[in-house]
Design a protein around this motif. Structure first.
Motif, PDB file in Angstrom:
ATOM      1  N   GLN A   4      24.631 -43.172  73.156  1.00  0.00           N
ATOM      2  CA  GLN A   4      24.142 -43.814  72.250  1.00  0.00           C
ATOM      3  C   GLN A   4      22.668 -43.717  72.036  1.00  0.00           C
ATOM      4  O   GLN A   4      21.793 -43.927  71.007  1.00  0.00           O
ATOM      5  CB  GLN A   4      24.278 -45.634  72.552  1.00  0.00           C
ATOM      6  CG  GLN A   4      25.639 -46.067  72.679  1.00  0.00           C
ATOM      7  CD  GLN A   4      26.120 -45.971  71.208  1.00  0.00           C
ATOM      8  OE1 GLN A   4      25.411 -46.516  70.322  1.00  0.00           O
ATOM      9  NE2 GLN A   4      27.252 -45.951  70.838  1.00  0.00           N
ATOM     10  N   ILE A   5      22.046 -43.124  73.140  1.00  0.00           N
ATOM     11  CA  ILE A   5      20.561 -42.717  72.835  1.00  0.00           C
ATOM     12  C   ILE A   5      20.459 -41.740  71.832  1.00  0.00           C
ATOM     13  O   ILE A   5      19.270 -41.850  70.991  1.00  0.00           O
ATOM     14  CB  ILE A   5      19.936 -42.029  74.237  1.00  0.00           C
ATOM     15  CG1 ILE A   5      19.923 -43.065  75.300  1.00  0.00           C
ATOM     16  CG2 ILE A   5      18.913 -41.256  74.135  1.00  0.00           C
ATOM     17  CD1 ILE A   5      19.667 -42.797  76.567  1.00  0.00           C
ATOM     18  N   VAL A   6      21.521 -40.789  71.691  1.00  0.00           N
ATOM     19  CA  VAL A   6      21.324 -39.923  70.741  1.00  0.00           C
ATOM     20  C   VAL A   6      21.281 -40.259  69.413  1.00  0.00           C
ATOM     21  O   VAL A   6      20.782 -39.935  68.646  1.00  0.00           O
ATOM     22  CB  VAL A   6      22.526 -38.701  70.955  1.00  0.00           C
ATOM     23  CG1 VAL A   6      22.278 -37.623  69.950  1.00  0.00           C
ATOM     24  CG2 VAL A   6      22.287 -38.023  72.271  1.00  0.00           C
ATOM     25  N   PHE A   7      22.294 -41.134  69.302  1.00  0.00           N
ATOM     26  CA  PHE A   7      22.413 -41.982  67.820  1.00  0.00           C
ATOM     27  C   PHE A   7      21.048 -42.456  67.488  1.00  0.00           C
ATOM     28  O   PHE A   7      20.602 -42.249  66.353  1.00  0.00           O
ATOM     29  CB  PHE A   7      23.393 -43.121  68.189  1.00  0.00           C
ATOM     30  CG  PHE A   7      24.888 -42.660  67.745  1.00  0.00           C
ATOM     31  CD1 PHE A   7      25.428 -42.147  66.451  1.00  0.00           C
ATOM     32  CD2 PHE A   7      25.864 -42.577  68.961  1.00  0.00           C
ATOM     33  CE1 PHE A   7      26.784 -41.837  66.221  1.00  0.00           C
ATOM     34  CE2 PHE A   7      27.040 -42.239  68.494  1.00  0.00           C
ATOM     35  CZ  PHE A   7      27.378 -41.939  67.278  1.00  0.00           C
ATOM     36  N   ALA A   8      20.445 -43.217  68.371  1.00  0.00           N
ATOM     37  CA  ALA A   8      19.171 -43.796  68.125  1.00  0.00           C
ATOM     38  C   ALA A   8      17.944 -42.722  67.710  1.00  0.00           C
ATOM     39  O   ALA A   8      17.174 -42.989  66.819  1.00  0.00           O
ATOM     40  CB  ALA A   8      18.728 -44.702  69.465  1.00  0.00           C
ATOM     41  N   ALA A   9      18.108 -41.724  68.481  1.00  0.00           N
ATOM     42  CA  ALA A   9      17.240 -40.580  68.107  1.00  0.00           C
ATOM     43  C   ALA A   9      17.428 -39.834  66.831  1.00  0.00           C
ATOM     44  O   ALA A   9      16.465 -39.552  66.212  1.00  0.00           O
ATOM     45  CB  ALA A   9      17.277 -39.300  69.342  1.00  0.00           C
ATOM     46  N   ILE A  10      18.635 -39.549  66.401  1.00  0.00           N
ATOM     47  CA  ILE A  10      18.906 -39.333  65.125  1.00  0.00           C
ATOM     48  C   ILE A  10      18.581 -40.176  64.003  1.00  0.00           C
ATOM     49  O   ILE A  10      17.927 -39.849  62.871  1.00  0.00           O
ATOM     50  CB  ILE A  10      20.432 -38.825  65.153  1.00  0.00           C
ATOM     51  CG1 ILE A  10      21.028 -37.972  65.941  1.00  0.00           C
ATOM     52  CG2 ILE A  10      20.800 -38.714  63.311  1.00  0.00           C
ATOM     53  CD1 ILE A  10      22.165 -37.559  66.155  1.00  0.00           C
ATOM     54  N   ILE A  14      15.807 -39.123  61.073  1.00  0.00           N
ATOM     55  CA  ILE A  14      15.979 -39.502  59.642  1.00  0.00           C
ATOM     56  C   ILE A  14      14.833 -40.137  58.914  1.00  0.00           C
ATOM     57  O   ILE A  14      14.514 -39.662  57.753  1.00  0.00           O
ATOM     58  CB  ILE A  14      17.240 -40.235  59.284  1.00  0.00           C
ATOM     59  CG1 ILE A  14      18.279 -39.159  60.003  1.00  0.00           C
ATOM     60  CG2 ILE A  14      17.590 -40.433  57.957  1.00  0.00           C
ATOM     61  CD1 ILE A  14      19.766 -39.975  59.780  1.00  0.00           C
ATOM     62  N   LEU A  15      14.390 -41.036  59.985  1.00  0.00           N
ATOM     63  CA  LEU A  15      13.169 -41.669  59.257  1.00  0.00           C
ATOM     64  C   LEU A  15      11.885 -40.919  58.958  1.00  0.00           C
ATOM     65  O   LEU A  15      11.071 -41.445  58.020  1.00  0.00           O
ATOM     66  CB  LEU A  15      12.793 -42.707  60.334  1.00  0.00           C
ATOM     67  CG  LEU A  15      13.288 -44.066  59.979  1.00  0.00           C
ATOM     68  CD1 LEU A  15      13.065 -44.975  61.178  1.00  0.00           C
ATOM     69  CD2 LEU A  15      12.664 -44.810  58.843  1.00  0.00           C
ATOM     70  N   THR A  16      11.831 -39.676  59.573  1.00  0.00           N
ATOM     71  CA  THR A  16      10.613 -39.073  59.226  1.00  0.00           C
ATOM     72  C   THR A  16      10.653 -38.501  57.621  1.00  0.00           C
ATOM     73  O   THR A  16       9.606 -38.060  57.082  1.00  0.00           O
ATOM     74  CB  THR A  16      10.706 -37.597  59.954  1.00  0.00           C
ATOM     75  OG1 THR A  16      11.823 -36.784  59.488  1.00  0.00           O
ATOM     76  CG2 THR A  16      10.678 -37.950  61.663  1.00  0.00           C
ATOM     77  N   SER A  17      11.676 -38.651  57.021  1.00  0.00           N
ATOM     78  CA  SER A  17      11.786 -38.447  55.840  1.00  0.00           C
ATOM     79  C   SER A  17      10.736 -39.325  54.688  1.00  0.00           C
ATOM     80  O   SER A  17      10.106 -38.600  53.673  1.00  0.00           O
ATOM     81  CB  SER A  17      13.335 -38.657  54.946  1.00  0.00           C
ATOM     82  OG  SER A  17      13.273 -38.368  53.781  1.00  0.00           O
ATOM     83  N   ILE A  29       4.960 -42.221  66.898  1.00  0.00           N
ATOM     84  CA  ILE A  29       5.668 -42.515  68.266  1.00  0.00           C
ATOM     85  C   ILE A  29       5.466 -44.063  68.511  1.00  0.00           C
ATOM     86  O   ILE A  29       6.559 -44.603  69.103  1.00  0.00           O
ATOM     87  CB  ILE A  29       5.055 -41.986  69.350  1.00  0.00           C
ATOM     88  CG1 ILE A  29       5.140 -40.347  69.271  1.00  0.00           C
ATOM     89  CG2 ILE A  29       5.264 -42.458  70.643  1.00  0.00           C
ATOM     90  CD1 ILE A  29       4.259 -39.385  70.375  1.00  0.00           C
ATOM     91  N   VAL A  30       4.286 -44.655  68.155  1.00  0.00           N
ATOM     92  CA  VAL A  30       4.387 -46.037  68.351  1.00  0.00           C
ATOM     93  C   VAL A  30       5.174 -46.494  67.167  1.00  0.00           C
ATOM     94  O   VAL A  30       5.883 -47.737  67.586  1.00  0.00           O
ATOM     95  CB  VAL A  30       2.773 -46.444  67.943  1.00  0.00           C
ATOM     96  CG1 VAL A  30       2.699 -48.145  67.950  1.00  0.00           C
ATOM     97  CG2 VAL A  30       1.696 -46.099  68.672  1.00  0.00           C
ATOM     98  N   THR A  36      12.915 -48.803  66.810  1.00  0.00           N
ATOM     99  CA  THR A  36      13.999 -48.520  67.323  1.00  0.00           C
ATOM    100  C   THR A  36      14.594 -49.964  68.094  1.00  0.00           C
ATOM    101  O   THR A  36      15.582 -50.385  68.313  1.00  0.00           O
ATOM    102  CB  THR A  36      14.216 -47.462  68.328  1.00  0.00           C
ATOM    103  OG1 THR A  36      13.040 -47.408  69.306  1.00  0.00           O
ATOM    104  CG2 THR A  36      14.364 -45.925  67.577  1.00  0.00           C
ATOM    105  N   THR A  37      13.504 -50.450  68.659  1.00  0.00           N
ATOM    106  CA  THR A  37      13.580 -51.873  69.387  1.00  0.00           C
ATOM    107  C   THR A  37      13.975 -52.929  68.421  1.00  0.00           C
ATOM    108  O   THR A  37      14.539 -53.587  68.849  1.00  0.00           O
ATOM    109  CB  THR A  37      12.250 -52.118  70.154  1.00  0.00           C
ATOM    110  OG1 THR A  37      11.973 -51.081  70.792  1.00  0.00           O
ATOM    111  CG2 THR A  37      12.374 -53.347  71.002  1.00  0.00           C
TER     112      THR A  37
END
Length: 207
Positions: A4-10, A14-17, A29-30, A36-37
């Motif tokens: 599940q951590i990997v799903f959150a990281a992915i 994607i948001l960097t788009s 990072i902030v 994510t939270t």
């Protein structure tokens, strides 16, 4: 938990788009910790943790709703808030290296098998993931061919559209449905790309 951590990281990747070349790493990072939270975690729980969406019968086998819809709309919203890149609309902003871009797409496609099939060690999910991606690539190519601008980069985008579209359904459908899902995604996402270009949205990776 590790899966599940990997799903959150992915989802965050994607948001960097929506902020590529426009935001400091420290700021992202902030933002990533907060997003994510406050956004991703509740959505994941609603869909996968016996939450209210899951209890109403919503099906999301490997993240189409939780990961892709949340991060896609998040990227679009971020692009509106942050604004356009300097020179957007004035200069060509094509990928610097098409070969590297295609290699990245191939690695993403390969990794998607673990993303989908690895979710429940499901052979059917592997097969329909492959079929949907292929269908998305072909229909994107066909749609762009009609416009006279077919390209390998476009096929790469179509394959990713097919991968995204099949993700929530890959544990529940067969090959024929995968062709339809991937093909529809290729056409719809190509049309959406044209709309974003027309509206001059600077959402750089088309998430």
């Amino acid at each position: 938990m590790a899966f599940q951590i990997v799903f959150a990281a992915i989802a965050l990747a994607i948001l960097t788009s929506g902020v590529a070349e426009r935001i400091k790493l420290s700021s992202f990072i902030v933002f990533g910790l907060l997003w994510t939270t406050l956004v991703y975690d509740p959505l994941a729980y609603w869909a996968w943790g016996d939450g209210w969406v899951g209890s109403m019968g919503a099906l999301d086998f490997a993240g189409g709703t939780v990961v892709h819809i949340s991060s896609g709309f998040g990227a679009l919203a971020l692009s509106f808030v942050i604004g356009k890149r300097i020179g957007f609309g004035k200069y060509s902003m094509e990928p610097e290296n098409i070969t590297t871009t295609l290699l990245g797409g191939a690695l993403l496609w390969f990794g998607w098998f673990a993303f989908n099939a690895g979710n429940a060690l499901a052979a059917n999910a592997f097969v329909v993931t492959l079929i949907s991606a292929s269908s998305g690539a072909l229909t994107w190519m066909g749609a762009s061919w009609i416009k006279g601008k077919s390209s390998s980069l476009g096929m790469n985008s179509g394959a990713i559209a097919g991968l995204v579209a099949i993700t929530p359904a890959c544990g529940f459908v067969g090959p024929l449905a995968a062709i339809i899902i991937g093909g529809s995604a290729g056409i719809l996402c190509y049309g959406t790309l044209l709309f974003c270009i027309y509206k001059k949205f600077d959402e750089s990776l088309d998430a």
